[in-house]
Design a protein around this motif. Structure first.
Motif, PDB file in Angstrom:
ATOM      1  N   ASP A  71      83.011 -20.672  98.663  1.00  0.00           N
ATOM      2  CA  ASP A  71      83.626 -21.914  98.193  1.00  0.00           C
ATOM      3  C   ASP A  71      84.828 -21.666  97.283  1.00  0.00           C
ATOM      4  O   ASP A  71      85.685 -22.548  97.134  1.00  0.00           O
ATOM      5  CB  ASP A  71      82.614 -22.747  97.389  1.00  0.00           C
ATOM      6  CG  ASP A  71      81.454 -23.238  98.236  1.00  0.00           C
ATOM      7  OD1 ASP A  71      81.653 -23.465  99.431  1.00  0.00           O
ATOM      8  OD2 ASP A  71      80.346 -23.389  97.678  1.00  0.00           O
ATOM      9  N   TRP A  74      88.663 -22.248  98.406  1.00  0.00           N
ATOM     10  CA  TRP A  74      88.969 -23.661  98.569  1.00  0.00           C
ATOM     11  C   TRP A  74      89.098 -24.343  97.216  1.00  0.00           C
ATOM     12  O   TRP A  74      90.021 -25.153  96.995  1.00  0.00           O
ATOM     13  CB  TRP A  74      87.880 -24.352  99.391  1.00  0.00           C
ATOM     14  CG  TRP A  74      87.693 -23.827 100.768  1.00  0.00           C
ATOM     15  CD1 TRP A  74      86.614 -23.139 101.245  1.00  0.00           C
ATOM     16  CD2 TRP A  74      88.604 -23.925 101.871  1.00  0.00           C
ATOM     17  NE1 TRP A  74      86.791 -22.811 102.570  1.00  0.00           N
ATOM     18  CE2 TRP A  74      88.006 -23.285 102.976  1.00  0.00           C
ATOM     19  CE3 TRP A  74      89.866 -24.507 102.021  1.00  0.00           C
ATOM     20  CZ2 TRP A  74      88.635 -23.205 104.208  1.00  0.00           C
ATOM     21  CZ3 TRP A  74      90.491 -24.429 103.249  1.00  0.00           C
ATOM     22  CH2 TRP A  74      89.879 -23.786 104.331  1.00  0.00           C
ATOM     23  N   PHE A 121      93.781 -31.262 109.043  1.00  0.00           N
ATOM     24  CA  PHE A 121      92.360 -30.905 109.066  1.00  0.00           C
ATOM     25  C   PHE A 121      91.595 -31.576 110.205  1.00  0.00           C
ATOM     26  O   PHE A 121      90.379 -31.427 110.313  1.00  0.00           O
ATOM     27  CB  PHE A 121      91.721 -31.239 107.719  1.00  0.00           C
ATOM     28  CG  PHE A 121      92.229 -30.385 106.587  1.00  0.00           C
ATOM     29  CD1 PHE A 121      91.621 -29.187 106.265  1.00  0.00           C
ATOM     30  CD2 PHE A 121      93.340 -30.779 105.853  1.00  0.00           C
ATOM     31  CE1 PHE A 121      92.097 -28.398 105.236  1.00  0.00           C
ATOM     32  CE2 PHE A 121      93.832 -30.000 104.820  1.00  0.00           C
ATOM     33  CZ  PHE A 121      93.202 -28.801 104.514  1.00  0.00           C
ATOM     34  N   ASN A 172      91.622 -32.747 100.315  1.00  0.00           N
ATOM     35  CA  ASN A 172      91.246 -32.120 101.583  1.00  0.00           C
ATOM     36  C   ASN A 172      90.607 -30.756 101.366  1.00  0.00           C
ATOM     37  O   ASN A 172      89.686 -30.370 102.099  1.00  0.00           O
ATOM     38  CB  ASN A 172      92.468 -32.005 102.492  1.00  0.00           C
ATOM     39  CG  ASN A 172      92.774 -33.300 103.212  1.00  0.00           C
ATOM     40  OD1 ASN A 172      92.189 -33.598 104.242  1.00  0.00           O
ATOM     41  ND2 ASN A 172      93.687 -34.085 102.654  1.00  0.00           N
ATOM     42  N   LEU A 173      91.061 -30.026 100.373  1.00  0.00           N
ATOM     43  CA  LEU A 173      90.442 -28.734 100.074  1.00  0.00           C
ATOM     44  C   LEU A 173      89.071 -28.926  99.429  1.00  0.00           C
ATOM     45  O   LEU A 173      88.131 -28.174  99.707  1.00  0.00           O
ATOM     46  CB  LEU A 173      91.352 -27.910  99.157  1.00  0.00           C
ATOM     47  CG  LEU A 173      92.708 -27.503  99.742  1.00  0.00           C
ATOM     48  CD1 LEU A 173      93.510 -26.697  98.717  1.00  0.00           C
ATOM     49  CD2 LEU A 173      92.526 -26.688 101.024  1.00  0.00           C
ATOM     50  N   ARG A 175      87.014 -31.285 100.004  1.00  0.00           N
ATOM     51  CA  ARG A 175      86.043 -31.673 101.024  1.00  0.00           C
ATOM     52  C   ARG A 175      85.308 -30.449 101.562  1.00  0.00           C
ATOM     53  O   ARG A 175      84.134 -30.526 101.943  1.00  0.00           O
ATOM     54  CB  ARG A 175      86.742 -32.395 102.173  1.00  0.00           C
ATOM     55  CG  ARG A 175      85.743 -32.869 103.232  1.00  0.00           C
ATOM     56  CD  ARG A 175      86.407 -33.273 104.515  1.00  0.00           C
ATOM     57  NE  ARG A 175      85.398 -33.653 105.510  1.00  0.00           N
ATOM     58  CZ  ARG A 175      85.685 -33.990 106.747  1.00  0.00           C
ATOM     59  NH1 ARG A 175      86.919 -33.982 107.156  1.00  0.00           N
ATOM     60  NH2 ARG A 175      84.731 -34.323 107.587  1.00  0.00           N
ATOM     61  N   LYS A 176      85.976 -29.317 101.596  1.00  0.00           N
ATOM     62  CA  LYS A 176      85.365 -28.101 102.127  1.00  0.00           C
ATOM     63  C   LYS A 176      84.164 -27.645 101.298  1.00  0.00           C
ATOM     64  O   LYS A 176      83.309 -26.906 101.785  1.00  0.00           O
ATOM     65  CB  LYS A 176      86.408 -26.973 102.174  1.00  0.00           C
ATOM     66  CG  LYS A 176      87.583 -27.229 103.113  1.00  0.00           C
ATOM     67  CD  LYS A 176      87.154 -27.137 104.561  1.00  0.00           C
ATOM     68  CE  LYS A 176      88.332 -27.196 105.500  1.00  0.00           C
ATOM     69  NZ  LYS A 176      87.929 -27.065 106.926  1.00  0.00           N
ATOM     70  N   THR A 241      87.206 -37.294 104.248  1.00  0.00           N
ATOM     71  CA  THR A 241      88.364 -37.333 103.362  1.00  0.00           C
ATOM     72  C   THR A 241      89.186 -38.606 103.502  1.00  0.00           C
ATOM     73  O   THR A 241      89.515 -39.265 102.513  1.00  0.00           O
ATOM     74  CB  THR A 241      89.275 -36.117 103.647  1.00  0.00           C
ATOM     75  OG1 THR A 241      88.488 -34.938 103.705  1.00  0.00           O
ATOM     76  CG2 THR A 241      90.309 -35.964 102.552  1.00  0.00           C
ATOM     77  N   HIS A 301      73.570 -24.834 106.640  1.00  0.00           N
ATOM     78  CA  HIS A 301      74.202 -24.993 105.339  1.00  0.00           C
ATOM     79  C   HIS A 301      73.131 -25.374 104.313  1.00  0.00           C
ATOM     80  O   HIS A 301      71.950 -25.469 104.650  1.00  0.00           O
ATOM     81  CB  HIS A 301      75.325 -26.034 105.379  1.00  0.00           C
ATOM     82  CG  HIS A 301      74.900 -27.406 105.798  1.00  0.00           C
ATOM     83  ND1 HIS A 301      75.766 -28.473 105.886  1.00  0.00           N
ATOM     84  CD2 HIS A 301      73.680 -27.914 106.158  1.00  0.00           C
ATOM     85  CE1 HIS A 301      75.124 -29.547 106.282  1.00  0.00           C
ATOM     86  NE2 HIS A 301      73.860 -29.258 106.439  1.00  0.00           N
ATOM     87  N   ARG A 347      81.216 -34.068 111.709  1.00  0.00           N
ATOM     88  CA  ARG A 347      82.591 -33.549 111.815  1.00  0.00           C
ATOM     89  C   ARG A 347      82.814 -33.077 113.247  1.00  0.00           C
ATOM     90  O   ARG A 347      83.236 -31.955 113.489  1.00  0.00           O
ATOM     91  CB  ARG A 347      82.812 -32.437 110.800  1.00  0.00           C
ATOM     92  CG  ARG A 347      82.647 -32.961 109.365  1.00  0.00           C
ATOM     93  CD  ARG A 347      82.803 -31.893 108.310  1.00  0.00           C
ATOM     94  NE  ARG A 347      82.609 -32.466 106.976  1.00  0.00           N
ATOM     95  CZ  ARG A 347      82.633 -31.772 105.847  1.00  0.00           C
ATOM     96  NH1 ARG A 347      82.844 -30.476 105.876  1.00  0.00           N
ATOM     97  NH2 ARG A 347      82.452 -32.360 104.694  1.00  0.00           N
TER      98      ARG A 347
END
Length: 351
Positions: A71, A74, A121, A172-173, A175-176, A241, A301, A347
């Motif tokens: 993580d 990001w 993305f 947007n980053l 969200r990762k 996002t 995950h 997604r």
């Protein structure tokens, strides 16, 4: 109300309310220094909550998924864009722009967030969402036009839009990593961004204001940058996002209303026209419904979850039956149809 929508609207209200107060504080604190204090107040406040929560949960189920090594890249990018560059540009913009117009210009964050989500993305969108964003863009252009001086360039409006672009990248980053602990994410961002901005400000010769001003700025930062970001991360987890950015577009209206009431500003007809356009765009987003048959690919995950439709899995440890809980888990292949948002489980590719 869907909980993701609630988180998004609460994030918007907290951030929107902070804008006119930041405008007032600029009369006492240099822009870069204020950005540092705002984020440091956010980081310290959330760190205190994080430690108190850890003590309260000692020996029990944490119900939070902490950040992992994968993580960090990001999160580092998000901090650089949204925690360092964005706030500084906003503070400079507020120096040159009335707080009410600045508040509505901040709607461009949702637009730029969505554009990046869709075209960089690859998050899905439809005609209704696109038209809503066009209305918000038109409103932003009107506000920028209102800020054009008799000569020269509207640097205040440009600076605020630049801050929105930084936050669009940040969103947007972020969200990762949105499946991880929202308090931890927002707290780390606040401490790092606050420290960097304070160092830059002091190196440039800025002087610390009175302690009462520092405390007031820290409280504004805790609400508008800390708690707001926690809610925003939770909304990202449930909405994706672009949709979160759309709901967050409510923020400028909160700030504009407070600015008009508190600062006594008298906006012109362009302001009210822009407000109507932005309201229409937000309404299109709020009334969206997305449903179709879709395929869940196998994935693994870890995040907070209950054993709902998407979490029918076994445990390789002795489970005490408590929910929600956190552990790494696998999702099997599944095909079904229901209303959904592009959250951490949806997604998928759209034909």
């Amino acid at each position: 109300m869907h909980k993701g929508v609630f988180y998004g609207l609460l994030a918007a209200a907290l951030f929107g309310a902070s804008t006119p107060f930041a405008k007032l504080l600029l009369g006492h604190v240099a822009p870069v220094l204020l950005a540092g204090i705002l984020y440091m107040g956010s980081g310290l406040g959330l760190l205190t909550f994080y430690l108190l929560r850890a003590l309260a949960r000692r020996g029990g189920n944490t119900a939070t998924a902490g950040l992992t090594g994968k993580d960090l890249p990001w999160l580092a990018g998000a901090i650089a864009a949204g925690g360092i560059a964005g706030p500084v540009m906003l503070m400079f913009g507020l120096m040159l722009t009335p707080a009410s117009s600045a508040s509505l210009l901040l709607n461009m964050e949702g637009v730029l967030t969505s554009i990046l989500a869709w075209f960089v993305f690859k998050e899905n969108f439809d005609r209704r969402i696109f038209v809503g964003m066009l209305l918000i863009v038109a409103a932003g252009l009107l506000l920028s036009w209102e800020q054009i001086p008799a000569f020269g360039v509207p640097w205040g409006a440009i600076s605020i839009v630049g801050a929105c672009l930084c936050w669009g990248i940040d969103n947007n980053l972020t969200r990762k990593v949105s499946a991880s602990d929202a308090v931890q994410i927002a707290g780390v961002k606040g401490l790092v961004a606050g420290s960097v901005n304070l160092i830059i400000a002091l190196a440039l010769g800025a002087q610390l204001p009175q302690m009462s001003t520092i405390l007031a700025s820290g409280l504004v930062g805790l609400g508008g940058y800390g708690l707001s970001l926690v809610m925003f991360v939770l909304a990202l987890r449930h909405l994706g996002t672009a949709r979160t950015g759309a709901y967050f577009s409510v923020a400028p209206f909160v700030g504009a209303v407070i600015s008009l009431a508190m600062l006594g500003e008298q906006p012109g007809w362009l302001f009210w026209t822009a407000a109507v356009l932005m309201g229409g765009g937000i309404w299109l987003h709020l009334t969206e419904s997305h449903e179709h048959e879709h395929l869940h690919e196998p994935m693994e995950h870890a995040h907070v979850h209950t054993h709902d439709l998407h979490h029918q899995h076994g445990h390789d440890f002795l489970w005490d039956g408590m929910e929600p809980h956190v552990h790494p888990h696998q999702h099997r292949t599944m095909r079904h149809a229901h209303k959904h948002y592009p959250d951490i489980h949806h997604r998928h590719v759209h034909p």
